[in-house]
Scaffold this motif. Structure first.
Motif, PDB file in Angstrom:
ATOM      1  N   ARG A  30      16.605   3.255   1.263  1.00  0.00           N
ATOM      2  CA  ARG A  30      16.722   3.183   2.719  1.00  0.00           C
ATOM      3  C   ARG A  30      15.790   2.113   3.287  1.00  0.00           C
ATOM      4  O   ARG A  30      16.147   1.386   4.228  1.00  0.00           O
ATOM      5  CB  ARG A  30      16.403   4.547   3.330  1.00  0.00           C
ATOM      6  N   LEU A  31      14.596   2.003   2.712  1.00  0.00           N
ATOM      7  CA  LEU A  31      13.674   0.950   3.130  1.00  0.00           C
ATOM      8  C   LEU A  31      14.263  -0.426   2.836  1.00  0.00           C
ATOM      9  O   LEU A  31      14.213  -1.332   3.670  1.00  0.00           O
ATOM     10  CB  LEU A  31      12.346   1.097   2.388  1.00  0.00           C
TER      11      LEU A  31
ATOM     12  N   ALA B 225       8.813  -5.519   4.681  1.00  0.00           N
ATOM     13  CA  ALA B 225       8.556  -6.207   3.414  1.00  0.00           C
ATOM     14  C   ALA B 225       7.378  -5.567   2.686  1.00  0.00           C
ATOM     15  O   ALA B 225       7.410  -5.370   1.459  1.00  0.00           O
ATOM     16  CB  ALA B 225       8.291  -7.689   3.669  1.00  0.00           C
ATOM     17  N   GLY B 226       6.325  -5.232   3.437  1.00  0.00           N
ATOM     18  CA  GLY B 226       5.180  -4.577   2.817  1.00  0.00           C
ATOM     19  C   GLY B 226       5.532  -3.207   2.271  1.00  0.00           C
ATOM     20  O   GLY B 226       5.072  -2.816   1.191  1.00  0.00           O
ATOM     21  N   LEU B 227       6.350  -2.456   3.005  1.00  0.00           N
ATOM     22  CA  LEU B 227       6.741  -1.119   2.547  1.00  0.00           C
ATOM     23  C   LEU B 227       7.616  -1.196   1.291  1.00  0.00           C
ATOM     24  O   LEU B 227       7.460  -0.395   0.361  1.00  0.00           O
ATOM     25  CB  LEU B 227       7.495  -0.392   3.669  1.00  0.00           C
ATOM     26  N   VAL B 228       8.527  -2.137   1.270  1.00  0.00           N
ATOM     27  CA  VAL B 228       9.398  -2.272   0.093  1.00  0.00           C
ATOM     28  C   VAL B 228       8.576  -2.666  -1.131  1.00  0.00           C
ATOM     29  O   VAL B 228       8.831  -2.189  -2.249  1.00  0.00           O
ATOM     30  CB  VAL B 228      10.512  -3.303   0.374  1.00  0.00           C
ATOM     31  N   ALA B 229       7.561  -3.523  -0.934  1.00  0.00           N
ATOM     32  CA  ALA B 229       6.720  -3.913  -2.069  1.00  0.00           C
ATOM     33  C   ALA B 229       5.996  -2.710  -2.656  1.00  0.00           C
ATOM     34  O   ALA B 229       5.784  -2.635  -3.873  1.00  0.00           O
ATOM     35  CB  ALA B 229       5.718  -4.972  -1.617  1.00  0.00           C
ATOM     36  N   ARG B 230       5.605  -1.750  -1.800  1.00  0.00           N
ATOM     37  CA  ARG B 230       4.889  -0.568  -2.288  1.00  0.00           C
ATOM     38  C   ARG B 230       5.823   0.546  -2.743  1.00  0.00           C
ATOM     39  O   ARG B 230       5.424   1.418  -3.504  1.00  0.00           O
ATOM     40  CB  ARG B 230       3.958  -0.054  -1.180  1.00  0.00           C
TER      41      ARG B 230
ATOM     42  N   THR C  37       9.249   8.090   6.146  1.00  0.00           N
ATOM     43  CA  THR C  37      10.417   8.182   7.018  1.00  0.00           C
ATOM     44  C   THR C  37      10.115   7.592   8.388  1.00  0.00           C
ATOM     45  O   THR C  37      10.935   6.874   8.973  1.00  0.00           O
ATOM     46  CB  THR C  37      10.844   9.654   7.181  1.00  0.00           C
ATOM     47  N   ALA C  38       8.915   7.894   8.920  1.00  0.00           N
ATOM     48  CA  ALA C  38       8.531   7.371  10.223  1.00  0.00           C
ATOM     49  C   ALA C  38       8.390   5.852  10.184  1.00  0.00           C
ATOM     50  O   ALA C  38       8.806   5.154  11.120  1.00  0.00           O
ATOM     51  CB  ALA C  38       7.226   8.015  10.674  1.00  0.00           C
ATOM     52  N   LEU C  39       7.792   5.331   9.118  1.00  0.00           N
ATOM     53  CA  LEU C  39       7.658   3.879   8.994  1.00  0.00           C
ATOM     54  C   LEU C  39       9.026   3.202   8.917  1.00  0.00           C
ATOM     55  O   LEU C  39       9.259   2.170   9.551  1.00  0.00           O
ATOM     56  CB  LEU C  39       6.824   3.538   7.760  1.00  0.00           C
ATOM     57  N   GLU C  40       9.933   3.798   8.136  1.00  0.00           N
ATOM     58  CA  GLU C  40      11.295   3.267   8.058  1.00  0.00           C
ATOM     59  C   GLU C  40      11.957   3.275   9.428  1.00  0.00           C
ATOM     60  O   GLU C  40      12.539   2.284   9.880  1.00  0.00           O
ATOM     61  CB  GLU C  40      12.143   4.136   7.117  1.00  0.00           C
TER      62      GLU C  40
ATOM     63  N   ASP D  58      -5.232  -0.877  -3.792  1.00  0.00           N
ATOM     64  CA  ASP D  58      -4.139  -0.558  -2.878  1.00  0.00           C
ATOM     65  C   ASP D  58      -4.147  -1.574  -1.735  1.00  0.00           C
ATOM     66  O   ASP D  58      -4.510  -1.261  -0.602  1.00  0.00           O
ATOM     67  CB  ASP D  58      -4.308   0.864  -2.325  1.00  0.00           C
ATOM     68  N   PRO D  59      -3.731  -2.819  -2.007  1.00  0.00           N
ATOM     69  CA  PRO D  59      -3.818  -3.861  -0.972  1.00  0.00           C
ATOM     70  C   PRO D  59      -2.920  -3.595   0.228  1.00  0.00           C
ATOM     71  O   PRO D  59      -3.220  -4.021   1.335  1.00  0.00           O
ATOM     72  CB  PRO D  59      -3.400  -5.136  -1.709  1.00  0.00           C
ATOM     73  N   GLY D  60      -1.803  -2.871   0.024  1.00  0.00           N
ATOM     74  CA  GLY D  60      -0.941  -2.554   1.156  1.00  0.00           C
ATOM     75  C   GLY D  60      -1.653  -1.692   2.185  1.00  0.00           C
ATOM     76  O   GLY D  60      -1.578  -1.942   3.395  1.00  0.00           O
TER      77      GLY D  60
END
Length: 959
Positions: A190-191, A179-184, A156-159, A890-892
């Motif tokens: 919401r992301l 983009a990185g968050l959506v990939a993970r 939530t904080a990252l979003e 876990d490359p992200g």
């Protein structure tokens, strides 16, 4: 006290010192109590957490022992015991998880209210608390439940942070993060919606629509669902280019408190109406469409440039709701001027940037400053500039701000190249000069306008001279103005006979002389000495040391000087002089005071700085025995008493400490130059002040060579080598360390030779010369063992382990690190060395494929580095954690770690670790299926690598 559970469990005292809860069982016990902070936890539940595989018969007794140990570490009042079991007392704000969740809630409230800047700040602070998997030491359903909740809050904080950044105009940066968050987290709508919005606002409408289509296909294929109503509506808004998606520029939030650095308003300011009108006219150019205007106020010294700038700054302050920044660049000071890098450091700190987070590179510092001012309305006052080059890095890069520059130079380049508006100040017109005297003196000036006119001409109608003359008049209320004018005329004649130079400063020297002759002998001596020292400004304790008085007497003396306008008080209560007054005072000191008297005063000032620096370093690093002058035994009441106080003093006095060391080295006071270097080098090293470390050791080298002291020369060479190594200047470092080894062998100082050999081995390892490095370390190890230096032995064993690691001999590397840990003479208190050993244990276990064990050691090392402010070590551990995350698939997470390390290395200047971060990013992006990003970072790693092996890891153990 701060309890940290967002990562490995860790405790930090209010003074910044880490509480060593290092043994596993007490740490698990504490983690369990903190999982239920403030609540009673039964003994049965504690036993289950301590021995999940099955409790021994002595479990309850052992649990009581662990509680007893924790109470000893935390204080007995922290843990309550009773029939219900045990509970830990945690006050509001002491548990990072509670603070984290509160900040996330605040960020969401601000975001919902449209206060995007406040939302961004709250989310950023929350994310800054996160160090890894929460409650990493605990297993079981309770811990899993809390952990899952906190991980969800972090998303939530990252979003929220990315959405707020996009709303504030940072669309590209937000899009990269999202983009990185959506990939993970591809199913998190919401992301995905936040990414679509950021891309659309960045002018990438087609890509925003592609992100929607990818999500729609994924949901249908994997779950048999279609996107939710909110995401579908956003898709239509983007298709229709709905104007509601555009960003409205957010006004400065009422809760944000900007800096207010402009000095106090000038008393009795009169005249300069045309100049004020022209400055007012610049306000129309501070809208959102034009670059920030720059005004250059020029004129001779003492003509009132600063007074005009400060007067107008207060007049216009309501037009700059985000704050006012001010710096005296000291362009014409008798000593060195303030460089743009130092000025930017002060501005960044005033804007809320931690000293340790300020970039090292001038361009990056300037970019960070421009980024912080983007979208804000701030007035920037750059007083007493000498050149355009001193000013340009301090100019905002976006509309909304205004810059006032004062200078004796016309700064033609700033006008021609940067579009600055020049306002030239001449001497005050006769009527305005008389008006100023009337404002300052009152009725006597109004009653005798002829005498007031003569007085104005005696002062050459220079505002600084007029103010000094007015102070003399108000200090003698029974004398008529005509009598005072007659006396000053006679003094003017005397000075004219001594100095027939016709420049306007002759009037200033006259005015200075008038004021100086009114001082008592004791205060006059203080005035002269305040012009003779090498620092720009001094605190009261330093003034007392310089003048050989106690602080009460020093306060009385400087108060007289302040009232006489001969000394100024800064916003933080320190004392400084106008550069013309300082030059005058310095000249008087050379004329009046005997050379040995001046030297004794400066010697006492250097004594003061050496003594307080030793006290501060004893608090900063209690395990470091260095106290070359034996100063810690005699602390004063005003000395720092906590580690936080020590860091604040060391940062505030950093420029003065370097100035005193340089002055001592240049003037034959080798002892103070060497004592300051020996006392402060570790602070500069740990805090990443490597450029200052180079300067400090250079001064010590000059002092040592001047008196042919080979031991002092060797110590300085070692310090220079270490600083060069951290800055990636390996060939220079190699030469310094080779010379240091030669000095050690020549002087027969076996202990020093061992340390020099160890440092030489580090550089050889960085250069990939492993066989030579190993030989150097082995000789250093033999010396450490021969003289019984257990700490030195541990440090060399740690360094040898890294040679084996770099050569692929991982089991041998592990044995060496374990032997090093066993050799540490004081494991409980020597946090600096233990943290380095933990980092290297983590690295070696990573190489051996023991990922879980590696992670635990690295979490411990990271917590320790952050608790002690060791940014070099923090960057090294983050890079190793990034390698671990890549290995675990876990490359992200790896990218997050390496980017954080990269930001740190840019602040400290550690070129090797910067190259390692880029190399780690290349590997992580390649594993993530992003070959373009991988190629870019691989190229950057090659360019940044100062040595042969840019991926060489490992922590450089102290000692």
């Amino acid at each position: 006290m701060l309890f940290r559970v967002l990562g490995a469990v860790d405790v930090v005292r209010s003074d910044g010192v880490r509480v060593p809860v290092d043994a596993r069982k007490p740490r698990v016990l504490l983690a369990t109590l903190l999982l239920h902070a403030g609540e009673w936890v039964s003994v049965e539940r504690l036993v289950e957490a301590l021995w999940p595989e099955g409790a021994p018969p002595s479990a309850e007794k052992n649990t009581k022992t662990y509680v007893w140990k924790l109470r000893g570490l935390l204080g007995g009042e922290r843990i309550d015991g009773g029939r219900a079991g045990y509970r830990v007392r945690v006050a509001e704000g002491e548990l990072d998880a509670h603070r984290f969740e509160a900040l996330v809630r605040a960020g969401r409230r601000h975001g919902d209210a449209g206060l995007h800047r406040q939302a961004e700040a709250a989310f950023a602070e929350a994310l800054g608390l996160w160090r890894g998997d929460p409650f990493r030491d605990l297993a079981g359903p309770d811990a899993d439940s809390v952990r899952a909740r906190l991980v969800e809050r972090r998303l939530t904080a990252l979003e929220g942070h990315a959405a707020a950044s996009s709303a504030l105009g940072s669309h590209e940066e937000a899009a990269v993060a999202l983009a990185g968050l959506v990939a993970r987290h591809p199913f998190r709508e919401r992301l995905r919606g936040a990414l679509m919005t950021a891309l659309y606002r960045a002018g990438r409408q087609a890509e925003a629509l592609d992100v929607y289509d990818e999500g729609r296909v994924l949901l249908d294929r994997e779950l048999g669902l279609r996107p939710g109503e909110e995401l579908r509506r956003l898709h239509l808004d983007i298709l229709n280019q709905d104007p509601n998606l555009a960003v409205d520029r957010e006004p400065a939030p009422s809760g944000w408190t900007g800096p207010a650095q402009v000095p106090a308003a000038v008393v009795g300011f009169t005249g300069r109406a045309e100049h004020v009108r022209r400055l007012d006219g610049l306000l129309s150019r501070t809208d959102d469409r034009q670059p920030s205007p720059v005004a250059v106020i020029t004129g001779t010294g003492g003509v009132g440039k600063t007074a005009l700038a400060v007067h107008w700054a207060h007049r216009a302050r309501d037009r700059f709701p985000d704050g006012q920044l001010y710096v005296d660049l000291r362009g014409y000071d008798p000593d060195l001027p303030v460089g743009p890098g130092d000025a930017l450091s002060g501005f960044l700190r005033a804007l809320g940037v931690d000293s340790r987070d300020i970039p090292r590179d001038l361009d990056e510092r300037s970019a960070a400053f421009r980024s912080l001012l983007a979208g804000r309305r701030v007035l920037v006052v750059l007083d007493n500039a000498r050149t355009a080059a001193q000013v340009r890095p301090l100019l905002p890069g976006s509309p909304g701000c205004l810059v006032l520059v004062t200078s004796r130079d016309s700064l033609r380049g700033l006008v021609a190249k940067d579009g600055a508006t020049r306002l030239r100040l001449d001497l005050l017109p006769a009527d305005e000069a008389r008006d100023l005297l009337r404002a300052l003196i009152g009725d006597r000036a109004a009653a005798d306008p002829r005498a007031a006119g003569v007085l104005a001409e005696l002062c050459a109608r220079l505002p600084l001279a007029l103010r000094l003359a007015a102070e003399l008049a108000t200090g003698r209320p029974s004398a008529s103005l005509a009598d005072l004018v007659g006396e000053l005329t006679r003094e003017q004649d005397r000075l004219d006979r001594l100095d027939d130079d016709a420049d306007p400063h002759a009037a200033l020297r006259s005015a200075f002389s008038w004021s100086y002759r009114q001082l008592s002998p004791a205060v006059a001596r203080v005035f002269r000495l305040l012009g003779a020292h090498p620092c720009h400004e001094l605190g009261l304790a330093a003034v007392a040391a310089l003048t050989g008085s106690d602080e009460a007497a020093a306060r009385r003396h400087v108060d007289v000087l302040v009232r006489s306008h001969l000394v100024e008080t800064t916003a933080d209560g320190r004392f400084q002089m106008h550069d013309l007054l300082r030059a005058y005072a310095r000249g008087l000191a050379a004329e009046v005071d005997a050379a040995d008297g001046r030297a004794a005063a400066l010697h006492a000032l250097a004594d003061h700085y050496v003594r307080v620096a030793a006290v501060a370093m004893g608090l900063f690093d209690p395990a470091d025995p260095a106290d070359p002058a034996g100063r810690r035994s005699a602390p004063a009441p005003t000395d720092p008493t906590t580690r936080a106080d020590a860091v604040a003093w060391l940062e505030a006095e950093r420029a003065n400490l370097l100035a005193v060391a340089e002055h001592a080295a240049r003037h034959g006071d080798a002892g103070h130059a060497e004592e300051l270097t020996a006392t402060l080098w570790r602070y500069f090293h740990v805090r990443g002040h490597h450029d200052e470390s180079l300067a400090l050791h250079t001064h010590a080298l000059v002092a040592g060579r001047r008196r042919a002291d080979r031991v002092a020369e060797g110590a300085a060479l070692t310090g220079l080598g270490v600083a060069c190594e951290r800055l990636g200047r390996y060939e220079e470092a190699l030469r310094h360390h080779e010379r240091a080894v030669a000095v050690g062998r020549e002087t027969g100082d076996v202990s020093f030779t061992g340390r020099a050999l160890k440092n030489l081995g580090v550089v050889l390892r960085r250069l990939g010369r492993h066989d030579e490095s190993q030989r150097s370390f082995q000789e250093a190890l033999a010396i450490a063992r021969a003289i019984g230096n257990r700490r030195g032995e541990a440090g060399v064993l740690c360094s040898l382990a890294l040679v084996h690691e770099a050569s692929g001999r991982y089991e041998e590397a592990l044995r060496h690190v374990e032997r090093a840990l066993a050799a540490v003479p004081d494991v409980d208190n020597d946090h600096a060395l233990v943290d380095h050993l933990q980092a290297n244990l983590g690295l070696v276990h990573l190489r051996l494929g023991r990922w879980e064990v590696a992670g635990k050691h690295l979490d411990e090392a990271l917590a320790g580095a952050r608790a002690t402010g060791n940014r070099d070590l923090e960057a090294e551990v983050l890079d190793t954690l990034g390698e671990l995350a890549t290995a675990e698939g876990d490359p992200g997470r790896a990218v997050d770690h390496h980017h954080e390390a990269l930001a740190l290395t840019r602040r400290t200047g550690d070129r090797h670790e910067e190259a390692r971060a880029h190399d780690g990013l290349a590997r992580a992006y390649a594993a993530w299926g992003r070959p373009e990003d991988a190629r870019r970072h691989r190229l950057l790693a090659t360019r940044r690598a100062p040595g042969a092996r840019p991926v060489d890891g490992g922590s450089r153990a102290p000692g």
